[in-house]
Scaffold this motif. Structure first.
Motif, PDB file in Angstrom:
ATOM      1  N   UNK A 158       9.839   3.453   5.714  1.00 21.23           N
ATOM      2  CA  UNK A 158       9.140   3.058   4.160  1.00 21.23           C
ATOM      3  C   UNK A 158       7.974   4.013   4.308  1.00 21.23           C
ATOM      4  N   UNK A 159       7.490   4.785   5.391  1.00 21.84           N
ATOM      5  CA  UNK A 159       6.579   5.694   5.175  1.00 21.84           C
ATOM      6  C   UNK A 159       6.772   6.929   4.687  1.00 21.84           C
ATOM      7  N   UNK A 160       6.311   7.517   3.688  1.00 13.06           N
ATOM      8  CA  UNK A 160       6.322   8.679   2.659  1.00 13.06           C
ATOM      9  C   UNK A 160       6.282   9.822   3.602  1.00 13.06           C
ATOM     10  N   UNK A 161       7.244  10.714   3.257  1.00 11.58           N
ATOM     11  CA  UNK A 161       7.466  12.135   3.760  1.00 11.58           C
ATOM     12  C   UNK A 161       7.327  13.204   2.749  1.00 11.58           C
ATOM     13  N   UNK A 162       6.980  14.204   3.135  1.00  8.10           N
ATOM     14  CA  UNK A 162       6.744  15.668   2.206  1.00  8.10           C
ATOM     15  C   UNK A 162       6.894  16.907   3.013  1.00  8.10           C
TER      16      UNK A 162
ATOM     17  N   UNK B 244       2.923   9.162  -6.044  1.00 12.10           N
ATOM     18  CA  UNK B 244       3.458   9.963  -4.952  1.00 12.10           C
ATOM     19  C   UNK B 244       4.804  10.441  -4.822  1.00 12.10           C
ATOM     20  N   UNK B 245       5.520   9.811  -5.824  1.00 11.19           N
ATOM     21  CA  UNK B 245       6.808  10.241  -6.074  1.00 11.19           C
ATOM     22  C   UNK B 245       7.023  11.639  -6.769  1.00 11.19           C
ATOM     23  N   UNK B 246       6.168  11.615  -7.717  1.00  9.55           N
ATOM     24  CA  UNK B 246       5.996  12.748  -8.666  1.00  9.55           C
ATOM     25  C   UNK B 246       5.356  14.013  -7.825  1.00  9.55           C
ATOM     26  N   UNK B 247       4.692  13.754  -6.800  1.00 12.45           N
ATOM     27  CA  UNK B 247       4.396  14.924  -5.779  1.00 12.45           C
ATOM     28  C   UNK B 247       5.045  15.133  -4.831  1.00 12.45           C
ATOM     29  N   UNK B 248       6.150  14.603  -4.586  1.00  8.06           N
ATOM     30  CA  UNK B 248       7.154  14.816  -3.827  1.00  8.06           C
ATOM     31  C   UNK B 248       7.220  14.156  -2.363  1.00  8.06           C
ATOM     32  N   UNK B 249       6.182  12.972  -2.225  1.00  6.58           N
ATOM     33  CA  UNK B 249       6.223  12.102  -1.124  1.00  6.58           C
ATOM     34  C   UNK B 249       6.989  11.092  -1.215  1.00  6.58           C
TER      35      UNK B 249
ATOM     36  N   UNK C 208      -0.639  -0.539  -7.721  1.00  3.12           N
ATOM     37  CA  UNK C 208       0.266  -0.238  -6.852  1.00  3.12           C
ATOM     38  C   UNK C 208       1.466   0.510  -7.425  1.00  3.12           C
ATOM     39  N   UNK C 209       1.873   0.202  -8.368  1.00  4.32           N
ATOM     40  CA  UNK C 209       3.281   0.906  -9.112  1.00  4.32           C
ATOM     41  C   UNK C 209       2.728   2.222  -9.358  1.00  4.32           C
ATOM     42  N   UNK C 210       1.669   2.292 -10.026  1.00  8.40           N
ATOM     43  CA  UNK C 210       1.136   3.747 -10.677  1.00  8.40           C
ATOM     44  C   UNK C 210       0.676   4.540  -9.166  1.00  8.40           C
ATOM     45  N   UNK C 211       0.342   3.787  -8.259  1.00 13.34           N
ATOM     46  CA  UNK C 211       0.106   4.556  -6.801  1.00 13.34           C
ATOM     47  C   UNK C 211       1.437   5.324  -6.344  1.00 13.34           C
TER      48      UNK C 211
ATOM     49  N   UNK D 121      -4.633  11.053  -2.389  1.00 15.47           N
ATOM     50  CA  UNK D 121      -6.075  10.404  -2.385  1.00 15.47           C
ATOM     51  C   UNK D 121      -6.124   9.900  -3.835  1.00 15.47           C
ATOM     52  N   UNK D 122      -5.347  10.298  -4.963  1.00 12.62           N
ATOM     53  CA  UNK D 122      -5.362   9.508  -6.235  1.00 12.62           C
ATOM     54  C   UNK D 122      -4.351   8.481  -6.072  1.00 12.62           C
ATOM     55  N   UNK D 123      -3.273   8.464  -5.210  1.00 18.08           N
ATOM     56  CA  UNK D 123      -2.791   6.985  -4.731  1.00 18.08           C
ATOM     57  C   UNK D 123      -3.303   6.086  -4.233  1.00 18.08           C
ATOM     58  N   UNK D 124      -4.132   6.754  -3.150  1.00 19.84           N
ATOM     59  CA  UNK D 124      -4.843   5.499  -2.440  1.00 19.84           C
ATOM     60  C   UNK D 124      -5.945   4.914  -3.429  1.00 19.84           C
ATOM     61  N   UNK D 125      -6.506   5.602  -4.512  1.00 19.46           N
ATOM     62  CA  UNK D 125      -7.631   5.220  -5.310  1.00 19.46           C
ATOM     63  C   UNK D 125      -7.085   3.952  -6.122  1.00 19.46           C
ATOM     64  N   UNK D 126      -5.764   4.221  -6.332  1.00 16.63           N
ATOM     65  CA  UNK D 126      -5.149   2.936  -7.408  1.00 16.63           C
ATOM     66  C   UNK D 126      -4.394   1.868  -6.437  1.00 16.63           C
ATOM     67  N   UNK D 127      -3.978   2.106  -5.158  1.00 20.17           N
ATOM     68  CA  UNK D 127      -3.396   1.169  -4.271  1.00 20.17           C
ATOM     69  C   UNK D 127      -4.468  -0.053  -3.926  1.00 20.17           C
TER      70      UNK D 127
END
Length: 538
Positions: free
Chosen positions: A357-361, A346-351, A339-342, A294-300
């Motif tokens: 190219x689609x993220x996975x967790x 995601x990286x820090x949350x394990x996605x 976009x970089x912040x988004x 949710x937070x990533x989409x808010x920035x992306x």
């Protein structure tokens, strides 16, 4: 956001209306001419029709119903004015009692007198749990309403509710008609009797609503004697019918309204609004319910690009239900396009990015569907742009079109490109949009958002009339939406209407999401006068 404001809306506005066919459009006014016709007739194209015409079920709750009146009404400047009340209410020192004196000599369109008993009947029926009114919680503060004789109504509140007077613009139903039948299914829901400037003469579902001026209207008989609202779901069809002369006016998206810029027989009217487009992020979906997603989409999301390219500048970025130019907006809650912040979130949350190219967790792909209403080009364009922005961050969103009948059963787990917004008090929209107990209640809280801090703040804002405390409460709500956005708010949209330049007296108000039937330059069609008639608008 009751019923279908972020929903399909009770009075509008927001439903699966069927596109008007060429045959139905060829004579949308049932005798009322389109552009260039008689000055006493008007035909306008709207995108949605109501589900009911009964105030007891939600129609006319925000005023401007044409068939009915409220105790009060909003003027062009959105200030409250007396309507069925003779004056603004008298309010007790503790803010718990509102007393209204009624306008004398008012009758319903069937000739029966309007009295205080009709007001009491309307409000008590709406509050009855057996009544299918999705906006009942909007009157939560109301403890009792009683008549004092035929000309006085007294409302008693449970707690000081600052915007209560604004709630009394809702339409009043006649007890002698609506009280004699089943409130939920009786003929009054489609064949109403009211005190308003117009009388309904016909309603062909999915095609048109036809009105005739009420010659005994307390505000004076309207100069526009026949008024027709053609229900045309498709934006392109509305524009085509307007250009062909079948319509005198229509609401259009910016790109289509621009096509009439050089048409000297028509004028474009813009209305500032609280209308927003947002993406619901269902709490019950394992991807959209994840706070990091949710937070990533808010920035992306690139909101300004949507304003520039989709709205062609007719709007502004949205960071929540409150527009940035509202005094209730919490400064500092604007979200930059980052976009970089988004990606970092995601990286820090394990996605982590997968091979495609689609993220996975934990074996779960960052993917979910996004529905938008068929035929609504603005929603489609917003949905496609949102999905494109999300893909850049590694989130796979599949866009799909459907009617509300298809979308509604899926809302608990599937994202929806929704709309909402209500002018005036922040309680009007935020409570129905965000209150956790309303998740699953029709089109209220479509995302099933569940935030206890927000729940408490919504109650605090609703249950006090102290301005400082109310501002603090709604500031809390907006800041919590930054921490855990259950919706990605995209844009606030200015409404554009193109109308034949044949009348005087046109204007626009600040509009809600639900628009067309009760909004637009025809919000005061009863005040229009044919140009050159020598008459002046009321």
């Amino acid at each position: 956001m009751a019923a279908r404001t972020v929903r399909r809306a009770t009075a509008a506005i927001l439903t699966g209306a069927v596109a008007l066919t060429a045959a139905a459009c060829s004579d949308p006014g049932n005798g009322a001419a389109g552009s260039g016709g008689p000055g006493d007739s008007a035909v306008v194209g709207i995108a949605y029709e109501p589900e009911t015409l009964s105030p007891l079920l939600g129609y006319g709750k925000d005023g401007n119903s044409k068939i009915f009146d409220g105790l009060l009404a909003f003027g062009a400047d959105m200030k409250l004015e007396p309507a069925l009340a003779a004056a603004l209410p008298t309010v007790s020192a503790d803010g718990l009692t509102y007393t209204y004196k009624l306008r004398p000599g008012v009758t319903f369109s069937d000739g029966k007198p309007f009295t205080a008993a009709d007001v009491v009947f309307t409000y008590r029926t709406i509050l009855d749990p057996k009544t299918n009114n999705p906006s009942r919680t909007e009157l939560d503060a109301l403890k009792d309403v009683k008549a004092v004789g035929d000309d006085t109504v007294v409302f008693t509140l449970k707690y000081p509710y600052a915007p209560f007077a604004e709630r009394t613009v809702l339409a009043i139903a006649p007890q002698h008609v609506a009280g004699a039948q089943d409130v939920n299914t009786g003929p009054f829901t489609t064949k109403p009797v009211g005190t308003g400037p117009y009388v309904l003469t016909g309603w062909s579902k999915g095609e048109k609503l036809s009105f005739q001026a009420n010659p005994n209207y307390w505000g004076g008989a309207p100069a526009v004697k026949k008024f027709t609202m053609a229900v045309i779901k498709d934006d392109d069809v509305r524009a085509t019918r307007l250009r062909a002369g079948d319509l005198d006016g229509a609401i259009l998206p910016p790109n289509l309204a621009a096509g009439f810029t050089h048409d000297k027989t028509k004028k474009t009217w813009a209305a500032k609004t609280y209308d927003y487009r947002t993406v619901t992020l269902p709490t019950h979906h394992e991807v959209s319910g994840d706070t990091a997603i949710r937070r990533a989409l808010d920035l992306a999301v690139d909101r300004q690009a949507m304003v520039d390219k989709i709205l062609e500048g007719a709007g502004k970025p949205a960071y929540g239900p409150v527009p940035t130019d509202s005094p209730w907006f919490a400064k500092g809650t604007e979200r930059r396009h980052d976009l970089a912040g988004a990606k970092k979130i995601l990286d820090e949350a394990g996605w982590k990015p997968g091979p495609d190219g689609v993220r996975v967790k934990n074996g779960v792909r960052a993917a979910f569907p996004l529905w938008y209403l068929s035929g609504d080009k603005l929603r489609q364009d917003h949905a496609l742009a949102y999905a494109s922005d999300a893909k850049k961050a590694g989130i796979d969103i599949t866009t799909q079109a459907g009617t509300w009948e298809v979308i509604e059963p899926r809302m608990k787990t599937d994202a929806v490109l929704a709309g909402g917004g209500s002018p005036g008090d922040p309680d009007f929209d935020q409570y129905l949009l965000l209150k956790s107990s309303l998740g699953g209640d029709g089109f209220n809280n479509m995302a099933w958002y569940d935030n206890k801090t927000v729940d408490r703040a919504l109650e605090d804002g609703r249950r006090t009339d102290d301005p400082a405390k109310r501002h603090a409460a709604y500031d809390t709500v907006q800041r919590e939406l930054v921490k855990n956005p259950g919706y990605t708010f995209l844009t606030h949209i200015d409404h554009l209407y193109v109308v034949a330049d044949r009348w005087d007296g046109l204007s626009t108000q600040t509009e809600p999401h639900d628009h067309g039937l009760a909004s637009g330059p025809w919000w005061n069609v009863e005040d229009w006068k044919p140009k050159g008639s020598g008459a002046t608008a009321k």
